[in-house]
Design an enzyme around this catalytic site. Structure first.
Site, PDB file in Angstrom:
ATOM      1  N   ASP A  53       0.842  -1.199   0.000  1.00  0.00           N
ATOM      2  CA  ASP A  53       0.000   0.000   0.000  1.00  0.00           C
ATOM      3  C   ASP A  53       0.875   1.246   0.000  1.00  0.00           C
ATOM      4  O   ASP A  53       1.778   1.387   0.829  1.00  0.00           O
ATOM      5  CB  ASP A  53      -0.904   0.012   1.239  1.00  0.00           C
ATOM      6  CG  ASP A  53      -1.789   1.246   1.277  1.00  0.00           C
ATOM      7  OD1 ASP A  53      -2.904   1.187   0.715  1.00  0.00           O
ATOM      8  OD2 ASP A  53      -1.374   2.275   1.859  1.00  0.00           O
ATOM      9  N   TYR A  58       2.418  10.178  -0.168  1.00  0.00           N
ATOM     10  CA  TYR A  58       3.524   9.702   0.673  1.00  0.00           C
ATOM     11  C   TYR A  58       4.880  10.075   0.095  1.00  0.00           C
ATOM     12  O   TYR A  58       5.892  10.034   0.802  1.00  0.00           O
ATOM     13  CB  TYR A  58       3.473   8.174   0.834  1.00  0.00           C
ATOM     14  CG  TYR A  58       2.212   7.634   1.463  1.00  0.00           C
ATOM     15  CD1 TYR A  58       1.286   8.461   2.080  1.00  0.00           C
ATOM     16  CD2 TYR A  58       1.943   6.269   1.424  1.00  0.00           C
ATOM     17  CE1 TYR A  58       0.131   7.934   2.639  1.00  0.00           C
ATOM     18  CE2 TYR A  58       0.795   5.745   1.987  1.00  0.00           C
ATOM     19  CZ  TYR A  58      -0.113   6.577   2.578  1.00  0.00           C
ATOM     20  OH  TYR A  58      -1.260   6.057   3.136  1.00  0.00           O
ATOM     21  N   LYS A  83      -3.042   5.945  -4.226  1.00  0.00           N
ATOM     22  CA  LYS A  83      -4.132   6.896  -3.967  1.00  0.00           C
ATOM     23  C   LYS A  83      -3.909   8.231  -4.665  1.00  0.00           C
ATOM     24  O   LYS A  83      -2.774   8.686  -4.802  1.00  0.00           O
ATOM     25  CB  LYS A  83      -4.263   7.131  -2.453  1.00  0.00           C
ATOM     26  CG  LYS A  83      -4.296   5.850  -1.636  1.00  0.00           C
ATOM     27  CD  LYS A  83      -4.250   6.128  -0.142  1.00  0.00           C
ATOM     28  CE  LYS A  83      -4.042   4.850   0.645  1.00  0.00           C
ATOM     29  NZ  LYS A  83      -2.636   4.371   0.591  1.00  0.00           N
TER      30      LYS A  83
END
Length: 302
Positions: A53, A58, A83
């Site tokens: 993930d 990030y 994401k």
């Protein structure tokens, strides 16, 4: 849910509303320091992890992609989740293309809207004046069937946000997954029931309560772990899995990555599960004060 009637917890998979099966156990990479993620991903995959993930926000997708390549594990055996970042809500196509390029892959297995918050890229303290997350979801739906994503989902969505997108005239694709913060001090049982009623699978992030978690000092959890001959972290992972959620514990330390995986061959009884469910402390790791407007979702017993 896929067939999980065994004690090989790390091999469990959950069936999504698309028919795909998401590995129940994976590696989270939020808050992993630069320069450490590549090796963490490689170590995890070489030792049997099959769910990684990450997120554009990030700032580590390139490292994650290199770790995947370093592992030597075939791409088709790995479930990759990433994401769309909040300031990219009007640039959905650019967002997924950026992630695919940085990850070094042709598709991701799961693409999530990171938050129901369309942030103005020129001022991160404001929302866009002419756009919101509902319009973003309409654009995300257009990725389905393009070959760039296998499944579409959301993250940090409360019930009100899920109902808002379902009410759209253009709504066509029920989210396959909602990824939210879940642990015994933020259990959100009513929220889980709602998602289950809609056929939305839930992935738990911060499933261990994050770094230096208060849960590690909880006397009941410590006693239960000692009784089982396990760590508190391992107890928390099995608790999360038995609730029907996938779990993505984060670590960049090899010993912890391997220890988190030592959850096969044993179980928690119904009584032990209920004792964990009964813990009364409440806290959240990831709040919403940093967002342009507070996104109030799934606190405590909601």
């Amino acid at each position: 849910m896929a067939s999980n009637n065994n004690l090989d917890h790390t091999k469990w998979k959950f069936k999504l509303n698309t028919g795909d099966e998401i590995p129940a156990f994976g590696l989270g990479t939020w808050q992993s320091a630069p320069g450490q993620v590549r090796d963490a991903v490689k170590i995890a995959l070489k030792n049997g992890y099959r769910h990684i993930d990450t997120a554009l926000a990030y700032g580590n997708e390139k490292e994650v992609g290199l770790g995947i390549k370093d592992s030597g594990v075939p791409r088709e055996e790995i479930w990759i989740t990433t994401k769309l970042d909040n300031p990219w809500h009007k640039r959905v196509q650019e967002g997924i293309d950026t992630s695919l390029k940085d990850l070094g892959v042709e598709y991701v297995d799961l693409y999530l809207m990171h938050w129901p918050s369309s942030t103005d890229p020129s001022d991160l303290k404001k929302h866009l004046s002419d756009w919101d997350y509902k319009k973003t979801y309409i654009e995300l739906q257009k990725l389905v069937g393009t070959g760039k994503i296998r499944n579409l989902g959301v993250s940090n969505f409360g019930i009100k946000h899920l109902e808002a997108i379902q009410a759209l005239p253009e709504f066509k694709v029920m989210p396959a997954v909602n990824q939210i913060e879940l642990h015994p001090n933020n259990p959100s049982p009513k929220y889980l029931e709602y998602c289950k009623s809609k056929g939305i699978h839930v992935t738990a992030y911060s499933c261990l309560g994050s770094t230096d978690s208060p849960l590690y000092k909880d006397e009941h959890l410590k006693s239960l772990a000692a009784k089982k001959g396990k760590t508190v972290q391992q107890i928390l992972l099995v608790w999360g899995l038995k609730r029907g959620t996938s779990v993505i514990p984060k670590s960049v330390t090899e010993s912890r990555i391997l220890a988190n995986q030592e959850i096969d061959g044993w179980d928690l009884t119904d009584e032990e599960m209920e004792s964990i469910n009964s813990l009364t402390g409440r806290f959240k790791v990831c709040g919403d004060a940093w967002l342009p407007e507070g996104v109030k979702v799934f606190f405590g017993d909601d």
